[in-house]
Enzyme design. Sequence first.
Site, PDB file in Angstrom:
ATOM      1  N   THR A   1       0.820  -1.412   0.154  1.00 43.77           N
ATOM      2  CA  THR A   1      -0.166  -0.120  -0.114  1.00 43.77           C
ATOM      3  C   THR A   1       0.960   1.199  -0.047  1.00 43.77           C
ATOM      4  O   THR A   1       0.623   2.369  -0.584  1.00 43.77           O
ATOM      5  CB  THR A   1      -0.693   0.089   1.380  1.00 43.77           C
ATOM      6  OG1 THR A   1      -1.381  -1.360   1.508  1.00 43.77           O
ATOM      7  CG2 THR A   1      -2.144   0.841   1.199  1.00 43.77           C
TER       8      THR A   1
ATOM      9  N   GLU B   1      -3.674  -5.384  -6.112  1.00 46.32           N
ATOM     10  CA  GLU B   1      -3.980  -7.025  -5.933  1.00 46.32           C
ATOM     11  C   GLU B   1      -4.356  -7.539  -7.264  1.00 46.32           C
ATOM     12  O   GLU B   1      -5.245  -8.190  -7.460  1.00 46.32           O
ATOM     13  CB  GLU B   1      -5.658  -6.923  -5.192  1.00 46.32           C
ATOM     14  CG  GLU B   1      -5.450  -6.064  -3.902  1.00 46.32           C
ATOM     15  CD  GLU B   1      -4.722  -6.838  -2.649  1.00 46.32           C
ATOM     16  OE1 GLU B   1      -4.343  -7.780  -2.652  1.00 46.32           O
ATOM     17  OE2 GLU B   1      -5.183  -6.356  -1.291  1.00 46.32           O
TER      18      GLU B   1
ATOM     19  N   GLN C   1      -0.815 -14.691  -2.316  1.00 48.01           N
ATOM     20  CA  GLN C   1      -1.904 -14.283  -1.854  1.00 48.01           C
ATOM     21  C   GLN C   1      -3.130 -14.358  -2.487  1.00 48.01           C
ATOM     22  O   GLN C   1      -4.254 -13.539  -2.401  1.00 48.01           O
ATOM     23  CB  GLN C   1      -1.775 -12.965  -0.919  1.00 48.01           C
ATOM     24  CG  GLN C   1      -0.602 -12.906   0.018  1.00 48.01           C
ATOM     25  CD  GLN C   1      -0.594 -11.470   0.888  1.00 48.01           C
ATOM     26  OE1 GLN C   1      -1.570 -11.500   1.676  1.00 48.01           O
ATOM     27  NE2 GLN C   1       0.436 -11.029   0.947  1.00 48.01           N
TER      28      GLN C   1
HETATM   29  N1  ATP Z   1       9.936   1.126   4.132  1.00 50.46           N
HETATM   30  C1  ATP Z   1       9.290   0.787   5.221  1.00 50.46           C
HETATM   31  N2  ATP Z   1       9.806   1.102   6.348  1.00 50.46           N
HETATM   32  C2  ATP Z   1       9.102   0.883   7.628  1.00 50.46           C
HETATM   33  N3  ATP Z   1       7.706   0.238   7.768  1.00 50.46           N
HETATM   34  C3  ATP Z   1       7.071  -0.061   6.600  1.00 50.46           C
HETATM   35  C4  ATP Z   1       7.756   0.287   5.255  1.00 50.46           C
HETATM   36  N4  ATP Z   1       7.210  -0.100   4.091  1.00 50.46           N
HETATM   37  C5  ATP Z   1       6.137  -0.818   4.654  1.00 50.46           C
HETATM   38  N5  ATP Z   1       6.006  -0.599   6.225  1.00 50.46           N
HETATM   39  C6  ATP Z   1       5.098  -1.027   7.154  1.00 50.46           C
HETATM   40  O1  ATP Z   1       5.064  -2.540   7.007  1.00 50.46           O
HETATM   41  C7  ATP Z   1       3.485  -2.793   7.380  1.00 50.46           C
HETATM   42  C8  ATP Z   1       2.868  -3.629   6.047  1.00 50.46           C
HETATM   43  O2  ATP Z   1       2.627  -2.726   5.062  1.00 50.46           O
HETATM   44  P1  ATP Z   1       1.269  -3.049   4.155  1.00 50.46           P
HETATM   45  O3  ATP Z   1      -0.035  -3.154   5.228  1.00 50.46           O
HETATM   46  O4  ATP Z   1       1.510  -1.910   3.146  1.00 50.46           O
HETATM   47  O5  ATP Z   1       1.875  -4.378   3.685  1.00 50.46           O
HETATM   48  P2  ATP Z   1       1.303  -4.901   2.399  1.00 50.46           P
HETATM   49  O6  ATP Z   1       2.317  -5.449   1.538  1.00 50.46           O
HETATM   50  O7  ATP Z   1      -0.244  -4.522   1.891  1.00 50.46           O
HETATM   51  O8  ATP Z   1       0.913  -6.518   3.149  1.00 50.46           O
HETATM   52  P3  ATP Z   1      -0.141  -7.772   3.019  1.00 50.46           P
HETATM   53  O9  ATP Z   1      -0.032  -7.981   1.458  1.00 50.46           O
HETATM   54  O10 ATP Z   1       0.347  -8.859   3.703  1.00 50.46           O
HETATM   55  O11 ATP Z   1      -1.527  -7.217   3.572  1.00 50.46           O
HETATM   56  C9  ATP Z   1       2.691  -1.469   7.517  1.00 50.46           C
HETATM   57  O12 ATP Z   1       2.745  -1.334   8.838  1.00 50.46           O
HETATM   58  C10 ATP Z   1       3.568  -0.538   6.992  1.00 50.46           C
HETATM   59  O13 ATP Z   1       3.365   0.695   7.512  1.00 50.46           O
END
Ligand code: ATP
Length: 819
Positions: free
Chosen positions: A39, A231, A261
Amino acid sequence: MIKDFLEKIEEELNEEQRRAVCYDKGPSLVIAGAGSGKTRVLTYKIAYLLEQGYKPWNILALTFTNKAAREMKERIARLVGHELAAGLWMGTFHSVFSRILRKEADEIGFSSHFTIYDQADSRNLIKTVIREMGLDDKTYKPATIAAHISNAKNRLILPEAYLSDNAVRMADQAAKIPMTGEIYLRYMSRLRQADVMDFDDLLLYTYILLKEHPEVCGRYADKFDFVLVDEYQDTNYAQHCIVWELTQKKQQVCVVGDDAQSIYSFRGANIDNILNFTQKYNNAKLFKLEQNYRSTKTIVSAANSLISHNDRQIPKDVFSDKEKGSPLHVYSAYSDIEEAEIVVNQIAALRRKEKMEYDGFAILYRTNAQSRTFEEALRKRGMPYRIYGGLSFYQRKEIKDVIAYCRLAVNPHDEEAFKRVINYPARGIGQTTVDKIVSVASTDGVSLWEVVSRPEEHSLPVNKGTMGKLKSFTDIISGFIEETEQMDAVFLTQEIIRESGIMREIFQDMSPEGMSRQENVQELLNGVQEFVSRRLEEGQSTGLSDFLQEVSLLSDLDEDESDEQHKVTLMTIHSAKGLEFPVVFIVGMEENLFPSPMAGNSQRALEEERRLFYVAITRAERYCYLSFARSRYRFGKTEFSNPSRFLHDIDPRYVEMDAQDGFSFGQTRRRKFASERAQTELRSSLPSVSKLCKYEDEDDYGTSYRERHHRAYGEGVGASSPIVAKVSGLKPLGSVNRQALMRDAKCGGAGLTVVPSPSASAKDNSELRAGMRIEHERFGLGVVKAVEGSGENTKATVEFQNTGTKQLLLRFARFKVVE
Ligand SMILES: Nc1ncnc2c1ncn2[C@@H]1O[C@H](COP(=O)(O)OP(=O)(O)OP(=O)(O)O)[C@@H](O)[C@H]1O
């Protein structure tokens, strides 16, 4: 501004994320491992494009849900300001393309005011078409036909192509629905005549619009300088083709997703879209986000080891820089009842130990129906919870319907229950008739039941036809009332589900929602069965009114929702997608439940189930608990379950289990846990439970309920529970066979040892003394605190390890002494 923004990118993103964000020289595929900041990357990428000078109205961003679009827009607004963010073309495929379709409607023969039918409208029209064609809607079930049509549309197959496709024709013929193509044809033309599109049409007609009207396609392809899709692993064929039509010229497209996923194939999602993206766009750049920011090292490694067993995937090496963390803990419970208690105990313990709030906990299950036992255990302990994306068990429509019949059986004067079911399932008693009944009842000062039971005496002004329908209704209810005197709650509830017509209504809908309703009704029966067994053991009455009394207390608590902000979250794994929690319990890790029996032996389906498990594990930040129950009630009997094959897929280094749990992780994977021989032996010793359950309904369906369910759920190993034995005159399972099962299960392959639940023996009972340890079929291990009374009335007070202290009437109790 640009400088600030670049600094922000530097601060907030890791190197690979930055590279993915700043690439705008052609198509790109961003494979985002779980918790890797997908995201964040999408948000920054759109903000980056805006900072680069792309105009918001030239950027199209497609998300999977409206919620995701809203949230992303807000985050972008925080980065670039509201004005720029507001101008973006951002939303779900359906919302964005319905906007385009309205604008271009006359190109494809619709008006710009066309209506959109939801699922219920579209099913009604299909039903009408089926009837108009003189077909039987019991053979051509609207839900099934709707699923076929939806599937065809998602694959961009029009009725003419459907009708001329030999393979499709043969498949429909084999399924005994050869006229499906004709129904599809007529349904489509009816939609067109009414200036209506159904949900799938929004994609189908968008594709037709773009494909058959090159000038329109050119306009939009020119307009959108950049197309982003979130997605992407969950897109269907139609969505994939639409994206291609819009981007093939400029090739300025970025799709983000995680093939590991992809869990929506039942809605038409096709994992091949993401797997083959770099072939379709052959100069596409691949970015892999592999750092997981969510979970401990152990949780990430466990998830990696699980998913490595899937063949179809894009290789990636997800890692975490967080603490090592604890191994995933596996709990083996004697029954679903004990499983729920173990989970609730663990929540209480962690809250104490780690000072955590309730909202840090999530309980994830494969099927909605599994919420019941956890809801009951949480309620008993006064722990606040919410069901995410659904209703609590006793608030679900199908459960309320069955309960309404039960209430009428106990008290036919119950007005709310009466109104709820007098015309459900539909029996031709309309609202006008109900209004007349209500009016007469009010004038005469009697109940609605009194009026319909003696319509002449109360001069109910309805015609002869309606009178007949009312009579059929009162006959059904009177039958139930008579039986409440003699029968226990299990028998009566089964009878009610069958005779009321609810079974026919619900069990003909094989759509995912329909299956979920079936599972809920089945789970209600399991709950009644559990209630009766427990009450017998406690020496208390087992009638329907006793059961209703217990349920009404549960529902009462339901309404008295606590104001507590922090609540434990219960949900299906599908709804947990995208969420994260400090502590996650993944429950019901059993064969025949997870993987879903619907997956059968299909490798494709089993890989999707494994991805679902992967999604579940990767929701956990700090602790992940897995549990399975060795027995649960199903189809009116206790069924023994084997632990899920997926537990073997996790590298043993990342899992732990209490030694006494009788389960061990081994090297050999995926062999049958209990030997075939033991299962066959056990099954053949079982009397026909169907005599009691009488689920068969061949007249109406051609196939019986049990047959269909056993096809769906696989054949389980079962034993009659005490109440089944009592009511039907069947004998409980002989100890020889049970021992055979235990013997075989113990030496059965796969490195797993499954010890089935114990059974009582007279010897055990007479020798029972305070201080002895017992294993109870549902309550698990316990220590006898006292034995009182004599003969038939001997009772023992037992303190169970996980399920609390209980008084058991030994005559009915199912346990064995272990020391
Ligand atoms: N570069 C970064 N440094 C620190 N925290 C990060 C960084 N990138 C992402 N995060 C944190 O990692 C967590 C996961 O991010 P996010 O929910 O966007 O993951 P996602 O890829 O959508 O996960 P999933 O597909 O498993 O649901 C969040 O809490 C986000 O703030």
